[in-house]
Design an enzyme around this catalytic site. Structure first.
Site, PDB file in Angstrom:
ATOM      1  N   LYS A 175       0.823  -1.216   0.000  1.00  0.00           N
ATOM      2  CA  LYS A 175       0.000   0.000   0.000  1.00  0.00           C
ATOM      3  C   LYS A 175       0.853   1.260   0.000  1.00  0.00           C
ATOM      4  CE  LYS A 175      -1.427  -0.237   4.883  1.00  0.00           C
ATOM      5  NZ  LYS A 175      -2.648  -0.326   5.703  1.00  0.00           N
TER       6      LYS A 175
ATOM      7  N   ALA B  21       3.559   6.040  18.178  1.00  0.00           N
ATOM      8  CA  ALA B  21       3.736   7.076  17.144  1.00  0.00           C
ATOM      9  C   ALA B  21       4.415   6.469  15.920  1.00  0.00           C
ATOM     10  CB  ALA B  21       4.545   8.250  17.704  1.00  0.00           C
ATOM     11  N   GLY B  22       4.094   5.203  15.652  1.00  0.00           N
ATOM     12  CA  GLY B  22       4.579   4.562  14.426  1.00  0.00           C
ATOM     13  C   GLY B  22       3.616   4.907  13.292  1.00  0.00           C
TER      14      GLY B  22
ATOM     15  N   ALA C 225       0.697   3.537  12.304  1.00  0.00           N
ATOM     16  CA  ALA C 225      -0.712   3.585  12.717  1.00  0.00           C
ATOM     17  C   ALA C 225      -0.945   4.728  13.709  1.00  0.00           C
ATOM     18  CB  ALA C 225      -1.114   2.255  13.347  1.00  0.00           C
TER      19      ALA C 225
ATOM     20  N   ARG D 207       7.609   5.144  23.009  1.00  0.00           N
ATOM     21  CA  ARG D 207       8.931   4.739  23.514  1.00  0.00           C
ATOM     22  C   ARG D 207      10.011   5.669  22.959  1.00  0.00           C
ATOM     23  NH1 ARG D 207      10.928  -1.121  21.684  1.00  0.00           N
ATOM     24  NH2 ARG D 207      10.464  -0.144  19.677  1.00  0.00           N
TER      25      ARG D 207
ATOM     26  N   TYR E 299      -6.690  -6.515  17.230  1.00  0.00           N
ATOM     27  CA  TYR E 299      -7.947  -7.291  17.335  1.00  0.00           C
ATOM     28  C   TYR E 299      -7.686  -8.787  17.512  1.00  0.00           C
ATOM     29  CZ  TYR E 299      -7.104  -8.177  12.383  1.00  0.00           C
ATOM     30  OH  TYR E 299      -6.529  -8.537  11.200  1.00  0.00           O
TER      31      TYR E 299
HETATM   32  P1  ATR Z   1       2.497   0.224  12.782  1.00  0.00           P
HETATM   33  O1  ATR Z   1       2.491   0.435  11.296  1.00  0.00           O
HETATM   34  O2  ATR Z   1       1.662  -0.944  13.228  1.00  0.00           O
HETATM   35  O3  ATR Z   1       2.185   1.467  13.524  1.00  0.00           O
HETATM   36  P2  ATR Z   1       5.255   0.671  13.513  1.00  0.00           P
HETATM   37  O4  ATR Z   1       5.308   1.881  12.638  1.00  0.00           O
HETATM   38  O5  ATR Z   1       6.418  -0.247  13.526  1.00  0.00           O
HETATM   39  O6  ATR Z   1       3.984  -0.231  13.163  1.00  0.00           O
HETATM   40  O7  ATR Z   1       4.954   1.196  15.010  1.00  0.00           O
HETATM   41  C1  ATR Z   1       4.988   0.345  16.121  1.00  0.00           C
HETATM   42  C2  ATR Z   1       4.661   1.135  17.363  1.00  0.00           C
HETATM   43  O8  ATR Z   1       4.740   0.269  18.498  1.00  0.00           O
HETATM   44  C3  ATR Z   1       5.651   2.267  17.646  1.00  0.00           C
HETATM   45  O9  ATR Z   1       4.991   3.297  18.346  1.00  0.00           O
HETATM   46  C4  ATR Z   1       6.665   1.552  18.538  1.00  0.00           C
HETATM   47  O10 ATR Z   1       7.421   2.410  19.356  1.00  0.00           O
HETATM   48  P3  ATR Z   1       8.796   3.077  18.778  1.00  0.00           P
HETATM   49  O11 ATR Z   1       8.365   4.203  17.900  1.00  0.00           O
HETATM   50  O12 ATR Z   1       9.539   3.486  19.980  1.00  0.00           O
HETATM   51  O13 ATR Z   1       9.491   1.983  17.998  1.00  0.00           O
HETATM   52  C5  ATR Z   1       5.758   0.724  19.390  1.00  0.00           C
HETATM   53  N1  ATR Z   1       6.462  -0.416  19.973  1.00  0.00           N
HETATM   54  C6  ATR Z   1       6.782  -1.566  19.333  1.00  0.00           C
HETATM   55  N2  ATR Z   1       7.424  -2.396  20.181  1.00  0.00           N
HETATM   56  C7  ATR Z   1       7.520  -1.748  21.374  1.00  0.00           C
HETATM   57  C8  ATR Z   1       8.060  -2.077  22.648  1.00  0.00           C
HETATM   58  N3  ATR Z   1       8.672  -3.249  22.875  1.00  0.00           N
HETATM   59  N4  ATR Z   1       7.951  -1.155  23.640  1.00  0.00           N
HETATM   60  C9  ATR Z   1       7.347   0.024  23.433  1.00  0.00           C
HETATM   61  N5  ATR Z   1       6.811   0.394  22.240  1.00  0.00           N
HETATM   62  C10 ATR Z   1       6.887  -0.484  21.240  1.00  0.00           C
END
Ligand code: ATR
Length: 284
Positions: free
Chosen positions: A47, A130-131, A133, A154, A223
């Site tokens: 996408k 803040a990734g 999604a 994080r 989900y």
């Molecule tokens: P998506 O497209 O699903 O949003 P992503 O862009 O990889 O996937 O984002 C994952 C989110 O989960 C981020 O906010 C990530 O935090 P970071 O920006 O610090 O990476 C968070 N996340 C994933 N694993 C984590 C963990 N073990 N502890 C805290 N936050 C986590």
């Protein structure tokens, strides 16, 4: 979900899954066009890549940098573009073009509003993550005129970047890069991190920093499992809860409406989705 919706609408269509290598996306899209597909959906990473391969891009897809829905349109001899799925004779077109849409972003708001039965205007929200999604959720909450948004992530630099984007576009929203003060009441806490996908995961929030008893509603974009540890804790604290199945449903109903030009049978699609994901009918 889509096949249940299609059948309910009386259409002689089928929705199928194809495994396409990202480097062959252009070939796959050209094939779908040649075979006069009505349209298709794309998931990650396709996408994000599809923006380069569609002929036209809808403003929402441009804004989010992602195309999750494509509609093929044919040009009539009069020069008019007609969706292939809405044409009386889809074989008679002079040429066919692809138009890219994004139905994910609006699905977040619709699911929060309908599944939690809440209005967002003027509300106080905490957003975890803040990734990819999380960024879309933050922008959509701001567009819905929430009054205050606490952004927790994080990696602080990512929430800072999201905060800057929001301030530039929605300056009225009060952005706080920290948890609410102790005792503050919060209308919505939304998890957009991936924490909770595995049962061994830590909670996505610090329960020392926020008391769920001060939170009215909790939404988890995850989900599967149906009830994450966060949602369990929220339910135990008396919060209203919803998981991300509604987001999946509403991006799908919106796509079906884009292809057909008709209202999608949401309840039929919800039942089919629920039965497929959880192996049992929904409690609705
Ligand atoms: P998506 O497209 O699903 O949003 P992503 O862009 O990889 O996937 O984002 C994952 C989110 O989960 C981020 O906010 C990530 O935090 P970071 O920006 O610090 O990476 C968070 N996340 C994933 N694993 C984590 C963990 N073990 N502890 C805290 N936050 C986590």
């Amino acid at each position: 979900m889509q096949n249940a919706g299609i059948a309910d609408m009386g259409l002689n269509w089928r929705y199928l899954a194809f495994d396409v290598a990202p480097e062959q996306l252009d070939l796959a899209l050209a094939g779908a066009r040649s075979m006069r597909f009505v349209g298709l959906n794309l998931t990650v990473p396709h996408k994000l890549l599809a923006l380069d391969w569609v002929d036209e891009v809808d403003p929402a897809a441009r804004e989010w940098g992602a195309v999750n829905t494509i509609r093929f349109e044919g040009q009539t001899s009069g020069g008019e573009w007609v969706p292939v799925g809405q044409a009386e004779d889809p074989t008679g077109f002079e040429s066919i073009r692809s138009v890219g849409f994004n139905t994910d972003a609006d699905a977040i708001l619709r699911s929060i509003k309908e599944d939690l039965e809440m209005g967002l205007k003027g509300s106080k929200c905490v957003l975890l993550g803040a990734g990819g999604a999380g960024r879309v959720a933050a922008m959509k909450l701001a567009s819905a005129k929430v009054s205050r948004l606490h952004l927790i992530n994080r990696t602080l630099s990512k929430s800072e970047a999201v905060a800057r984007d929001i301030q530039a576009k929605y300056p009225d929203v009060d952005i706080v890069l920290d948890y609410p003060r102790h005792g503050d009441s919060i209308d919505l806490l939304l998890n957009a991190t991936s924490l909770g996908l595995k049962t061994s995961d830590d909670l996505p929030l610090d329960l020392e920093a926020i008391n769920l008893r001060n939170v009215d509603s909790v939404y988890d974009m995850i989900y599967q499992p149906a009830e994450t540890a966060l949602l369990q804790a929220a339910r135990a604290s008396g919060c209203r809860t919803a998981n991300g199945l509604g987001m999946l449903l509403y991006q799908g109903t919106a796509a079906l409406e884009i292809w057909t030009g008709r209202p999608a049978p949401t309840d039929v699609m919800r039942e089919a989705l629920h039965a497929h994901v959880y192996g049992k009918p929904s409690a609705h």
